[in-house]
Write an enzyme that holds these catalytic residues in place. Structure first.
Site, PDB file in Angstrom:
ATOM      1  N   LYS A  44       0.923  -1.421   0.084  1.00 37.35           N
ATOM      2  CA  LYS A  44      -0.122   0.127  -0.009  1.00 37.35           C
ATOM      3  C   LYS A  44       0.660   1.105  -0.043  1.00 37.35           C
ATOM      4  O   LYS A  44       0.258   2.440   0.047  1.00 37.35           O
ATOM      5  CB  LYS A  44      -0.864  -0.061   1.256  1.00 37.35           C
ATOM      6  CG  LYS A  44      -2.250  -1.048   1.274  1.00 37.35           C
ATOM      7  CD  LYS A  44      -2.628  -1.273   2.548  1.00 37.35           C
ATOM      8  CE  LYS A  44      -3.519   0.126   3.152  1.00 37.35           C
ATOM      9  NZ  LYS A  44      -4.190  -0.219   4.332  1.00 37.35           N
ATOM     10  N   LYS A  46       2.697   2.105   2.500  1.00 43.35           N
ATOM     11  CA  LYS A  46       2.740   2.788   4.211  1.00 43.35           C
ATOM     12  C   LYS A  46       3.819   1.847   4.608  1.00 43.35           C
ATOM     13  O   LYS A  46       4.113   0.908   4.769  1.00 43.35           O
ATOM     14  CB  LYS A  46       1.509   2.452   4.481  1.00 43.35           C
ATOM     15  CG  LYS A  46       0.306   3.234   4.070  1.00 43.35           C
ATOM     16  CD  LYS A  46      -0.901   2.987   5.245  1.00 43.35           C
ATOM     17  CE  LYS A  46      -2.089   4.246   4.854  1.00 43.35           C
ATOM     18  NZ  LYS A  46      -2.929   4.036   5.905  1.00 43.35           N
TER      19      LYS A  46
HETATM   20  N1  C2G Z   1     -10.081   7.551   9.254  1.00 42.64           N
HETATM   21  C1  C2G Z   1     -10.881   8.405   9.544  1.00 42.64           C
HETATM   22  N2  C2G Z   1     -10.546   9.584   9.886  1.00 42.64           N
HETATM   23  C2  C2G Z   1      -9.178   9.859  10.016  1.00 42.64           C
HETATM   24  C3  C2G Z   1      -8.336   8.876   9.781  1.00 42.64           C
HETATM   25  C4  C2G Z   1      -8.724   7.569   9.336  1.00 42.64           C
HETATM   26  O1  C2G Z   1     -11.991   8.122   9.630  1.00 42.64           O
HETATM   27  N3  C2G Z   1      -8.790  11.232  10.555  1.00 42.64           N
HETATM   28  C5  C2G Z   1     -10.602   6.158   8.741  1.00 42.64           C
HETATM   29  C6  C2G Z   1      -9.901   5.882   7.113  1.00 42.64           C
HETATM   30  O2  C2G Z   1     -11.003   6.638   6.388  1.00 42.64           O
HETATM   31  C7  C2G Z   1     -10.217   4.306   7.038  1.00 42.64           C
HETATM   32  C8  C2G Z   1      -9.922   4.000   8.644  1.00 42.64           C
HETATM   33  O3  C2G Z   1      -9.878   5.176   9.443  1.00 42.64           O
HETATM   34  O4  C2G Z   1     -11.592   4.024   6.793  1.00 42.64           O
HETATM   35  C9  C2G Z   1      -8.402   3.349   8.741  1.00 42.64           C
HETATM   36  O5  C2G Z   1      -7.634   4.378   8.210  1.00 42.64           O
HETATM   37  P1  C2G Z   1      -5.898   3.708   7.654  1.00 42.64           P
HETATM   38  O6  C2G Z   1      -5.522   2.980   8.632  1.00 42.64           O
HETATM   39  O7  C2G Z   1      -5.304   5.085   7.001  1.00 42.64           O
HETATM   40  O8  C2G Z   1      -6.579   2.905   6.552  1.00 42.64           O
HETATM   41  P2  C2G Z   1      -6.495   2.896   5.085  1.00 42.64           P
HETATM   42  O9  C2G Z   1      -4.813   2.710   4.890  1.00 42.64           O
HETATM   43  O10 C2G Z   1      -7.225   3.945   4.484  1.00 42.64           O
HETATM   44  O11 C2G Z   1      -6.847   1.181   4.782  1.00 42.64           O
HETATM   45  O12 C2G Z   1      -8.332  -2.069   1.616  1.00 42.64           O
HETATM   46  C10 C2G Z   1      -8.487  -0.965   2.345  1.00 42.64           C
HETATM   47  C11 C2G Z   1      -7.437  -0.133   3.082  1.00 42.64           C
HETATM   48  O13 C2G Z   1      -6.750  -1.460   3.966  1.00 42.64           O
HETATM   49  C12 C2G Z   1      -7.742   0.761   3.851  1.00 42.64           C
END
Ligand code: C2G
Length: 151
Positions: A44, A46
């Site tokens: 991803k 990350k």
């Molecule tokens: N999130 C949120 N508000 C934030 C940060 C994150 O609502 N300030 C939500 C993101 O939109 C996501 C969840 O928290 O729904 C997890 O965020 P991440 O850990 O950044 O996940 P991500 O990398 O977006 O992984 O297959 C889908 C991916 O694995 C999603």
């Protein structure tokens, strides 16, 4: 029993994650999470700070979360939804439209993200503190060496 499914990295667990999980749990009775493995996070693009096992333990300690399973690739969602018998797939709106193809087997929802907080921001603050500390130590050493030369 209404099951909600979502996915994420959830690194450096913060209030944006908490508020999303809280809203997801309100949509049903059971919330299950596909937690990105350390290896999948590399795919991803990350770099995670907290390893998978610890991120899983943190999520399972959250009262809104009922189960956590590994997310290892982009393709597994369909089989996960069927295995978990999920009614709703929900995720933050930074992904809006990306998972609409799943709406033949599940209701797909995109929820507004919590503003002004992100793992990226937290990492930036941490590295700034590190930089400031390095500068402080450097200044201290140059001050000390100027004192020593005056002895
Ligand atoms: N999130 C949120 N508000 C934030 C940060 C994150 O609502 N300030 C939500 C993101 O939109 C996501 C969840 O928290 O729904 C997890 O965020 P991440 O850990 O950044 O996940 P991500 O990398 O977006 O992984 O297959 C889908 C991916 O694995 C999603």
């Amino acid at each position: 029993m209404k099951t909600i499914i979502t996915y994420g990295t959830f690194d450096l667990f913060h209030v944006g994650h908490v508020r999303l999980l809280q809203r997801l749990k309100r949509l049903g009775d059971r919330l299950v999470i596909g937690l990105s493995t350390d290896e999948f996070n590399t795919q991803k693009g990350k770099t995670v700070v907290i390893p998978y096992a610890d991120r899983k333990e943190v999520l399972l300690s959250c009262k809104y979360v009922d189960d956590v399973f590994p997310e290892e690739n982009w393709e597994q969602k369909r089989q996960d939804i069927q295995r978990e018998n999920a009614d709703i797939f929900a995720i933050g709106d930074d992904w809006i439209g990306k998972f609409d193809d799943l709406n033949d087997i599940v209701d797909v929802l995109y929820l507004p993200r919590t503003q002004d907080i992100s793992t990226t921001d937290i990492k930036a603050v941490m590295s700034q503190i590190e930089e400031d500390k390095k500068k402080e130590i450097k200044n201290l050493f140059s001050h000390l060496s100027s004192l020593v030369t005056k002895l």
